[in-house]
Design an enzyme around this catalytic site. Sequence first.
Site, PDB file in Angstrom:
ATOM      1  N   ASP A  78      -3.932  25.329   1.788  1.00 18.16           N
ATOM      2  CA  ASP A  78      -4.001  26.405   0.802  1.00 18.16           C
ATOM      3  C   ASP A  78      -2.663  27.121   0.660  1.00 18.16           C
ATOM      4  O   ASP A  78      -2.314  27.576  -0.431  1.00 18.16           O
ATOM      5  CB  ASP A  78      -5.091  27.398   1.187  1.00 18.16           C
ATOM      6  CG  ASP A  78      -6.471  26.889   0.820  1.00 18.16           C
ATOM      7  OD1 ASP A  78      -6.581  25.700   0.496  1.00 18.16           O
ATOM      8  OD2 ASP A  78      -7.434  27.670   0.863  1.00 18.16           O
ATOM      9  N   ASP A 120      -8.989  25.926   5.930  1.00 16.03           N
ATOM     10  CA  ASP A 120      -9.931  26.690   5.128  1.00 16.03           C
ATOM     11  C   ASP A 120     -11.151  25.891   4.667  1.00 16.03           C
ATOM     12  O   ASP A 120     -12.256  26.091   5.145  1.00 16.03           O
ATOM     13  CB  ASP A 120      -9.151  27.251   3.936  1.00 16.03           C
ATOM     14  CG  ASP A 120      -9.934  28.267   3.129  1.00 16.03           C
ATOM     15  OD1 ASP A 120     -11.155  28.307   3.268  1.00 16.03           O
ATOM     16  OD2 ASP A 120      -9.315  29.001   2.364  1.00 16.03           O
ATOM     17  N   LYS A 121     -10.994  24.933   3.767  1.00 13.57           N
ATOM     18  CA  LYS A 121     -12.144  24.242   3.192  1.00 13.57           C
ATOM     19  C   LYS A 121     -12.636  23.102   4.072  1.00 13.57           C
ATOM     20  O   LYS A 121     -13.754  22.624   3.911  1.00 13.57           O
ATOM     21  CB  LYS A 121     -11.792  23.677   1.809  1.00 13.57           C
ATOM     22  CG  LYS A 121     -11.149  24.662   0.869  1.00 13.57           C
ATOM     23  CD  LYS A 121     -11.967  25.917   0.723  1.00 13.57           C
ATOM     24  CE  LYS A 121     -11.216  26.974  -0.044  1.00 13.57           C
ATOM     25  NZ  LYS A 121      -9.951  27.370   0.540  1.00 13.57           N
ATOM     26  N   SER A 469      -7.188  34.813  -0.766  1.00 12.78           N
ATOM     27  CA  SER A 469      -6.868  34.253   0.537  1.00 12.78           C
ATOM     28  C   SER A 469      -7.386  35.169   1.631  1.00 12.78           C
ATOM     29  O   SER A 469      -7.511  36.389   1.445  1.00 12.78           O
ATOM     30  CB  SER A 469      -5.349  34.107   0.671  1.00 12.78           C
ATOM     31  OG  SER A 469      -4.967  33.948   2.018  1.00 12.78           O
TER      32      SER A 469
END
Length: 561
Positions: A78, A120-121, A469
């Site tokens: 990200d 993150d994902k 974020s």
Amino acid sequence: MRSDKVRLGVHRAPQRSLLRAMGHDDETMVKPLIGIANSYSQVVPGHIHLNDLALAVAEGVRQAGGQPMEFNTMAICDGLVMGHDGMHASLPSREIVADSVELMAQAHCFDGLVLLASCDKIVPGMLMAAARLDIPVVAVTGGPMAAGRLDGKRVDLITVFEGVAKVASGQMTPDDLARLERLACPGPGSCAGMFTANTMACITEALGLSLPGCACALAAGPEKRRIARDSGLKIVELASRDLRPSAILTPAAFENACRVDLALGGSTNTALHLPAIAHAAGVSFGLADFDRLARQTPHLCSMSPGGPMHMENLGAAGGVGGVLRALAPLIDASCLAVGGSIADYMTERQPDLVVDGQLVIHPLSAPVHDQGGIAVLRGNLAPDGAVVKQTAVAPEMMRHQGPAQVFDSEDAAVAAYDQGRIRPGGVLVVRYEGPAGGPGMREMLALTALISGGPLSGKVALITDGRFSGGSRGAAIGHVSPEAAQGGLIGLVADGDMIEIDIPGRRLELAVAAEELERRRQAWRRPAAKFARGPLARYAALVGSAAGGAVLRDDFSQGSR
């Protein structure tokens, strides 16, 4: 064993022949097959060390009598895709990660699965796959990087993002920014603060899907390698017991994880990911639960970006186990976990550990804030909900009323900032950045860092149907639902409209007469899709509301439309 479907009986001689081509022999043919889902890549600093951890996992699997079988899945950074078109791909990648892990495990009939991931994902995607597969799993989150050091002060990636605004406003020289750039990210791992990657690692441990201590063990440290090896040992045991995620991912487990998140002041992205994991597990858990628990759960750790603490400080103070111990009266310690029960995860909080003049983990009796990190706002602008990290909002911005400045994309808002067109006292409205309208609900760290790091800090609010974020701070309200592209009221806001934000009162209101709104609605037209083909077009067509975790539509029974 599930793997008997692949290897057992005369009809599976061809499959055994293929396994022998990879070095399997009569001895390994009868061992449990343990998949290692590894998101290693040379693209992401949080993942570049995962091959070393995979070796440790495999060592543990073999030592426990299993046969490791490693495969890879994708990982998007990200930080690298922030602020440009690449961010459209980030949230959709969660679904690709989940699908790739699920399909590999389903196809090859693994007896158990180790999820080796960071960032993150990728972590939530793997946990979604685990919930859907419902075979024994252990998650090994890759660990945080250490904080950087500049002139004796701890710095991290967000310091660099905000440094860009400081240079633009004359608060920092380009040479100082260049020094900061070189020192802020000193090695592998997920960025050092309580941003989304580390928030998800903490949630994974609090859910009971990783071993105790996993979330805070530094990526480059020996403790992380020990945990990886122990996870390899543990998965073989869990496979023999057939302890599945469905026994761990209970409603009480989701409440435990959410309380830890709230106590840490974690990323607002968890309001997408935790409901998505719950959806995959068949558990009802959503924004109403976040808000209910936030009112009951105090904020105990002042973590970056809203405070001075970094993951290394949290680890030294007891880590997730220390937070669980501090929250003990609010936690269901009987919940099962891959390491026993949540009671086994509770470690002593280090009550005397002070950083920058304050405790790392505060007691319930003296919290940083009385309420948890995330607040859910509702009102005519967000009837289905909007999300803000209330513990990272300046006190003077907790209640704010001001005229709207409307932008139909993040890019347009950043351009307006660069041109000096953002007016103090206003409310920036950035729309058509939602799950479908974005598509992909781009994070807006570039924009929030410009505001937080520059002269407008504490002087403007921001609302969007996009998201932020985990490193964003300030009066930044995201996930406004319904989104503009789906006909939400945010799509009808005009420059100069008065918007009222009341975070303590959980309200987000547009002060425009109903007759005028109806006139605008009649004139509104749904914008054309930004992508006509490919994965982003499919995602935009299938994704649901941010209020439900931005999960993809899965009602494909016969006759459904």
